[in-house]
Design an enzyme around this catalytic site. Sequence first.
Site, PDB file in Angstrom:
ATOM      1  N   SER A 176      -7.046   5.116   3.045  1.00 12.46           N
ATOM      2  CA  SER A 176      -5.363   4.444   3.277  1.00 12.46           C
ATOM      3  C   SER A 176      -5.358   3.747   4.502  1.00 12.46           C
ATOM      4  O   SER A 176      -4.470   2.944   4.687  1.00 12.46           O
ATOM      5  CB  SER A 176      -4.361   5.735   3.253  1.00 12.46           C
ATOM      6  OG  SER A 176      -4.952   6.664   3.915  1.00 12.46           O
ATOM      7  N   HIS A 204      -4.210   4.370  -3.501  1.00 14.64           N
ATOM      8  CA  HIS A 204      -3.865   2.992  -3.418  1.00 14.64           C
ATOM      9  C   HIS A 204      -4.293   1.838  -4.249  1.00 14.64           C
ATOM     10  O   HIS A 204      -4.476   0.726  -4.347  1.00 14.64           O
ATOM     11  CB  HIS A 204      -4.617   2.692  -1.904  1.00 14.64           C
ATOM     12  CG  HIS A 204      -3.803   3.478  -0.827  1.00 14.64           C
ATOM     13  ND1 HIS A 204      -2.377   3.129  -0.302  1.00 14.64           N
ATOM     14  CD2 HIS A 204      -4.194   4.605  -0.298  1.00 14.64           C
ATOM     15  CE1 HIS A 204      -2.221   4.142   0.273  1.00 14.64           C
ATOM     16  NE2 HIS A 204      -2.872   4.808   0.582  1.00 14.64           N
ATOM     17  N   LYS A 236       3.185   4.715  -4.580  1.00 16.92           N
ATOM     18  CA  LYS A 236       2.789   3.286  -3.934  1.00 16.92           C
ATOM     19  C   LYS A 236       2.892   2.310  -5.286  1.00 16.92           C
ATOM     20  O   LYS A 236       3.937   1.611  -5.300  1.00 16.92           O
ATOM     21  CB  LYS A 236       1.454   3.644  -3.537  1.00 16.92           C
ATOM     22  CG  LYS A 236       1.519   4.393  -2.315  1.00 16.92           C
ATOM     23  CD  LYS A 236       0.214   5.318  -1.927  1.00 16.92           C
ATOM     24  CE  LYS A 236       0.758   6.090  -0.545  1.00 16.92           C
ATOM     25  NZ  LYS A 236      -0.124   7.419  -0.451  1.00 16.92           N
TER      26      LYS A 236
HETATM   27  C1  LIG Z   1       0.071   8.572   0.131  1.00 17.05           C
HETATM   28  C2  LIG Z   1      -1.068   9.303  -0.266  1.00 17.05           C
HETATM   29  C3  LIG Z   1      -1.192  10.618  -0.534  1.00 17.05           C
HETATM   30  C4  LIG Z   1      -0.200  11.406  -0.700  1.00 17.05           C
HETATM   31  O1  LIG Z   1       0.706  10.952  -1.892  1.00 17.05           O
HETATM   32  P1  LIG Z   1       2.485  11.298  -1.841  1.00 17.05           P
HETATM   33  O2  LIG Z   1       2.937  11.388  -3.322  1.00 17.05           O
HETATM   34  O3  LIG Z   1       3.054  10.242  -0.827  1.00 17.05           O
HETATM   35  O4  LIG Z   1       2.378  12.864  -1.491  1.00 17.05           O
HETATM   36  C5  LIG Z   1      -2.420  11.223  -0.956  1.00 17.05           C
HETATM   37  N1  LIG Z   1      -3.562  10.432  -0.745  1.00 17.05           N
HETATM   38  C6  LIG Z   1      -3.605   9.294  -0.413  1.00 17.05           C
HETATM   39  C7  LIG Z   1      -5.033   8.541  -0.313  1.00 17.05           C
HETATM   40  C8  LIG Z   1      -2.345   8.743  -0.145  1.00 17.05           C
HETATM   41  O5  LIG Z   1      -2.698   7.316   0.447  1.00 17.05           O
END
Ligand SMILES: *Cc1c(COP(=O)(O)O)cnc(C)c1O
Length: 392
Positions: A176, A204, A236
Amino acid sequence: MPFDLAARLAARRAENLYRQRPLLESPQGPEVVVDGQPLLAFCNNDYLGLANHPQVIEAWREGAARWGVGGGASHLVIGHSGPHHALEEALAELTGRPRALLFTTGYMANLGAVTALVGQGDTVLEDRLNHASLIDGGLLSGARFNRYLHNDARSLAQRLEKAVGNTLVVTDGVFSMDGDVADLPALAREAKAKGAWLMVDDAHGFGTLGASGGGVVEHFGLSQEDVPVLVGTLGKAFGTAGAFVAGSEELIESLVQFARPYIYTTSQPPALACATLKSLELLRSEDWRREHLQRLIRQFRQGAEQIGLQLMDSFTPIQPILVGDAGRAMQLSRMLRERGLMVTAIRPPTVPAGGARLRVTLTAAHSEAQVQLLLEALAECFVQLGPEPSHA
Ligand SMILES: *Cc1c(COP(=O)(O)O)cnc(C)c1O
């Protein structure tokens, strides 16, 4: 005075690590209003531009009219409603897995899956750059916890030699803060050779990678035997909120029985699941969003290389520019802001010390002209800031 919070906060400030929340005064998108200022933003994770899509909003509205606005209870009591169930079936189909289980957030999905699968006497091996929720899940599980070198299958193999009990190997699909993609074929080979399970958090990758948006697993053409535990998040590219774990019947039933962040929390609003069903449909059918996004990524990388910026090894919408010093990264972010652009500076502890960066994210909602504006502003800011002073 046991809690000297003021001193802790002052120390944070002195290290240039103090964090503040920008106040968003518009819907999510490329053009936003933040703290009263109109800005062109390159920092959200709404990769396909679905967070403010009229059809998704309409699905939410209709869902609220039909199902109300609250989940009302946990899934195991009386909070598991029709839209949740339909969304789980659609996500199982997207991932090509027998079943999928809906969680309220990605953080909870990761905490729940890791702690349900391993405990005392077991082993969890994680990439050093994994998302905080995966690291926290590993620490909370009580299993032996070890990190391997970033995206390094040989480093993993060495640690697998010493693993005991049930062994879970855990990695981000797309990292990320770096935007690079995990070498899943190699990691899966090592894990399978030792009878370990590979868990991939593709927060992602879903929607952005793979011919039909099936993420990094589709990108590499991997099966459930390669990746038994597959996590995706819905906040996302899906543009809504929540998360899921996909896998075998036995995996999903085990999570229903043993994943505490699944059991002891209220289900997400059913209307949200209605909205996500619509965004899933758009994510799968509107290939032009992925194609446009890929064009912008190529445009950005070519332009950034021409002006001599230090990019990372990424073909995903996450395109960080390495700066190094946290103070300089903050300064660049402020200078861009003065020009009407918003790009977040990412500092330790989110990234390793000395690894501060500007985290540019591109989305299908951006235009080529907007990416061009960003490139021009970056060129100006880097020239104005001058070279980094050499360290003694
Ligand atoms: C954003 C993210 C999360 C967390 O997800 P949320 O639904 O925002 O709690 C978990 N793992 C990765 C790799 C992320 O980028």
